[in-house]
Design an enzyme around this catalytic site. Structure first.
Site, PDB file in Angstrom:
ATOM      1  N   GLY A  17       0.856  -1.555  -8.231  1.00 37.58           N
ATOM      2  CA  GLY A  17       0.681  -2.823  -8.927  1.00 37.58           C
ATOM      3  C   GLY A  17      -0.452  -2.679  -9.913  1.00 37.58           C
ATOM      4  O   GLY A  17      -1.219  -1.706  -9.842  1.00 37.58           O
ATOM      5  N   CYS A  44      -0.126   4.231  -4.632  1.00 33.14           N
ATOM      6  CA  CYS A  44      -1.094   3.885  -5.679  1.00 33.14           C
ATOM      7  C   CYS A  44      -1.906   2.647  -5.283  1.00 33.14           C
ATOM      8  O   CYS A  44      -2.747   2.728  -4.396  1.00 33.14           O
ATOM      9  CB  CYS A  44      -0.385   3.737  -7.021  1.00 33.14           C
ATOM     10  SG  CYS A  44      -1.562   3.788  -8.378  1.00 33.14           S
ATOM     11  N   TYR A  45      -1.641   1.497  -5.881  1.00 34.90           N
ATOM     12  CA  TYR A  45      -2.386   0.300  -5.480  1.00 34.90           C
ATOM     13  C   TYR A  45      -2.245   0.052  -3.976  1.00 34.90           C
ATOM     14  O   TYR A  45      -3.203  -0.338  -3.303  1.00 34.90           O
ATOM     15  CB  TYR A  45      -1.900  -0.917  -6.283  1.00 34.90           C
ATOM     16  CG  TYR A  45      -2.557  -2.205  -5.849  1.00 34.90           C
ATOM     17  CD1 TYR A  45      -3.856  -2.502  -6.234  1.00 34.90           C
ATOM     18  CD2 TYR A  45      -1.889  -3.109  -5.020  1.00 34.90           C
ATOM     19  CE1 TYR A  45      -4.473  -3.676  -5.807  1.00 34.90           C
ATOM     20  CE2 TYR A  45      -2.489  -4.277  -4.591  1.00 34.90           C
ATOM     21  CZ  TYR A  45      -3.784  -4.559  -4.991  1.00 34.90           C
ATOM     22  OH  TYR A  45      -4.397  -5.702  -4.571  1.00 34.90           O
ATOM     23  N   HIS A 131       2.805   8.355  -8.256  1.00 32.50           N
ATOM     24  CA  HIS A 131       4.012   7.520  -8.173  1.00 32.50           C
ATOM     25  C   HIS A 131       5.243   8.355  -7.837  1.00 32.50           C
ATOM     26  O   HIS A 131       5.746   9.072  -8.689  1.00 32.50           O
ATOM     27  CB  HIS A 131       4.225   6.788  -9.500  1.00 32.50           C
ATOM     28  CG  HIS A 131       3.234   5.691  -9.691  1.00 32.50           C
ATOM     29  ND1 HIS A 131       3.464   4.406  -9.267  1.00 32.50           N
ATOM     30  CD2 HIS A 131       1.984   5.708 -10.196  1.00 32.50           C
ATOM     31  CE1 HIS A 131       2.400   3.671  -9.512  1.00 32.50           C
ATOM     32  NE2 HIS A 131       1.476   4.440 -10.091  1.00 32.50           N
ATOM     33  N   GLU A 133       8.157   7.188  -7.280  1.00 31.19           N
ATOM     34  CA  GLU A 133       9.390   6.496  -7.661  1.00 31.19           C
ATOM     35  C   GLU A 133       9.802   6.743  -9.111  1.00 31.19           C
ATOM     36  O   GLU A 133      10.840   6.267  -9.537  1.00 31.19           O
ATOM     37  CB  GLU A 133       9.248   4.984  -7.392  1.00 31.19           C
ATOM     38  CG  GLU A 133       8.371   4.203  -8.383  1.00 31.19           C
ATOM     39  CD  GLU A 133       6.861   4.353  -8.159  1.00 31.19           C
ATOM     40  OE1 GLU A 133       6.442   5.224  -7.378  1.00 31.19           O
ATOM     41  OE2 GLU A 133       6.096   3.613  -8.797  1.00 31.19           O
ATOM     42  N   ASP A 189      28.837  -8.964 -13.335  1.00 30.97           N
ATOM     43  CA  ASP A 189      28.388  -9.629 -12.111  1.00 30.97           C
ATOM     44  C   ASP A 189      29.348 -10.738 -11.680  1.00 30.97           C
ATOM     45  O   ASP A 189      29.748 -10.810 -10.524  1.00 30.97           O
ATOM     46  CB  ASP A 189      26.981 -10.218 -12.286  1.00 30.97           C
ATOM     47  CG  ASP A 189      25.999  -9.170 -12.769  1.00 30.97           C
ATOM     48  OD1 ASP A 189      26.297  -7.975 -12.600  1.00 30.97           O
ATOM     49  OD2 ASP A 189      24.944  -9.545 -13.332  1.00 30.97           O
ATOM     50  N   LYS A 331      22.102  -3.478 -10.152  1.00 33.91           N
ATOM     51  CA  LYS A 331      23.253  -3.416 -11.052  1.00 33.91           C
ATOM     52  C   LYS A 331      24.160  -2.203 -10.794  1.00 33.91           C
ATOM     53  O   LYS A 331      25.377  -2.324 -10.797  1.00 33.91           O
ATOM     54  CB  LYS A 331      22.726  -3.359 -12.495  1.00 33.91           C
ATOM     55  CG  LYS A 331      23.776  -3.590 -13.553  1.00 33.91           C
ATOM     56  CD  LYS A 331      23.952  -5.053 -13.801  1.00 33.91           C
ATOM     57  CE  LYS A 331      24.848  -5.363 -14.952  1.00 33.91           C
ATOM     58  NZ  LYS A 331      24.862  -6.812 -15.198  1.00 33.91           N
TER      59      LYS A 331
END
Ligand code: XMP
Length: 475
Positions: A17, A44-45, A131, A133, A189, A331
């Site tokens: 964050g 991280c945060y 990170h 991700e 969607d 998605k």
């Protein structure tokens, strides 16, 4: 803890964050996370949060560390590092940094600038300074997978097939003998939601397709062919184009256009829904990013109906229960569900299209004549992009009809015609976008075809601005 306990978690990931743990009001983790004795991974945060809460020290960052670093493992046997090489590139992006680890923690890996790039307490609590991700951390997924599978003991048995089966039975249970309605736009969607619910409750679902006359060429026909012919759904097709055009008369301001279209949409939708008689459920294509953004009130009871960005707000006074079967999907998963349900690839891979449709791609007042011009130009753009096999790689690609007229020459005649702009962007989430470096030959072909085939247009330009500072749509 109540809400989270119900989910029967196997572990916790405290995400990154932008804040510093020193800022007033900086979010911290609830203490039950540490008291649960379940595994925790702070990223991280998240790492700084657990350091602070478990008694370590953070140095406020005077300098932001941003970019590649090489991670060296000092504790190669840690289950977090299973199948990892002893050194691997990672992506750093932080200001604050751990200065002193909490008691019982040891360092598991380091980089040149971060002595505590990975730390752990031997009891399932870990912190990562980098990170995992992002794509720039090539082994990041392995680390996350190790945490989830090896450390938390999860199994990874969620599949699209299971998801569909479970959704169908829970929709059946929820709806019982009730009736549901859904607004069908032809987008991914709403199409997937309608198909899934139809699979579950058949004729108890009615879809309402409001044609506001601001759609692209053949859009209505194509949507209808898929649903009514192939899937046999109850669909009410409302041709409200006259009504919308009238309502848009004289409106040039983009937000006023959106407002007018949104309000008119609600009116038409409500009128049609009333004709069906008593309805109990409203189906919506809410996806997980919407849930995160709005932390909405959930799908039970007489839920507040969230403004749907695709249709510009649904009837707020209809007290319907919501059916949101896609609310935990992203998605790409929705697309997979669509394919598994048998929707054609052409529909599943459609680029996003704004709810207000072509109205926000016509600069200035929307008229029938301009809609025709834009439809013809847009058709060519779509056609050429698909022929060049670039359609799926682009987030969006389309034409804009500007209100600029310029002088040209065709044959021996002077022309005075409209300026059409072509816009093609790459993006992951529409928050930021880059203009696509389309091949010159493709641009030439698009431009030639538009000026030759679309009466009233004598000049084509290509939009070479990114977002920010521009937006994807021109209005
Ligand atoms: P912008 O133009 O803000 O667009 O960069 C970001 C994404 O949102 C779509 N968009 C809309 N979609 N109603 C919609 O349903 C709208 O009023 C609207 N405005 C923009 C746009 O197509 C892009 O994908």
């Amino acid at each position: 803890m109540g809400k989270i306990a119900q989910l029967n978690p196997r572990g916790f990931i405290l995400s990154g964050g932008p804040t510093s743990v020193y800022e007033p009001g900086a979010p911290l983790a609830p203490t039950y996370i540490y008291e649960s004795h379940l595994p925790v991974l702070g990223i991280c945060y998240g790492m700084q949060v657990l350091t602070k809460q478990l008694g370590g020290q953070i140095t406020p960052g005077t300098r932001h560390e941003y970019g590649h670093a090489i991670l060296h493992l000092s504790e190669v046997d840690s289950p977090l590092f299973a199948s990892l090489p002893s050194s691997t590139p990672v992506w750093m992006s932080h200001g604050d940094q751990v200065q002193e680890m909490p008691p019982d923690f040891t360092t598991l890996a380091y980089t040149e600038t971060s002595p505590f790039a990975v730390m752990g307490n031997g009891k399932g609590i870990f912190g990562l300074q980098f990170h995992p991700e992002v794509v720039h951390t090539p082994e990041g997924k392995t680390i996350l997978r190790n945490f989830v599978y090896q450390i938390c003991g999860c199994q990874g048995n969620w599949t699209i097939g299971n998801f569909i089966d479970e959704s169908i039975s829970s929709i059946r249970e929820q709806v019982g003998k009730g009736k549901a309605i859904s607004a069908l736009s032809g987008g991914v969607d709403s199409s997937v939601v309608a198909t899934l619910i139809h699979r579950a409750i058949g004729d108890q679902l009615t879809c309402i397709f409001v044609d506001h006359g601001l759609l692209r060429r053949e859009e209505v026909e194509r949507t209808f062919n898929v649903f009514r012919l192939n899937l046999g759904m109850n669909i009410i097709h409302v041709d409200a184009s006259e009504r919308f055009l009238k309502r848009l008369q004289g409106i040039t301001d983009p937000e006023m256009k959106r407002k007018a279209i949104g309000e008119e949409f609600i009116k038409v939708f409500e009128e049609e829904a009333n004709k069906i008689g008593k309805v109990d459920f409203l189906a919506q294509g809410t996806l997980y990013p919407d849930v995160i953004e709005s932390a909405s009130s959930g799908s039970k009871a007489s839920a507040k109906i969230k403004t749907h960005h695709n249709v510009g707000g649904l009837p707020a006074k209809m007290t319907l229960n919501l059916l949101e079967p896609l609310r935990y999907l992203f998605k790409d998963e929705v697309r997979q569900v669509g394919l598994e349900l048998g929707l054609p690839e052409e529909m599943v891979w459609r680029q996003p299209f704004p709810g207000p449709g072509l109205a926000i791609r016509i600069i200035g007042e929307v008229t029938r004549e301009k809609l025709e011009i834009l439809r013809a130009a847009d058709w060519i753009v779509m056609n050429e992009i698909k022929k060049a096999k670039l359609y799926r790689q682009l987030w969006q690609s389309f034409a804009i009809l500007t209100d600029v007229k310029s002088v040209g020459v065709m044959g021996d005649f002077r022309t005075y015609g409209y300026l059409v702009s072509v816009r093609a962007v790459t993006s992951n989430d529409a928050m930021t976008a880059d203009w696509a470096r389309l091949p010159y030959d493709l641009l030439a072909q698009i431009s030639n075809r538009i000026v030759n085939e679309v009466p009233g247009v004598n000049r084509v330009v290509y939009d070479i601005t990114s977002k920010p500072p521009s937006t994807i749509e021109w209005e």
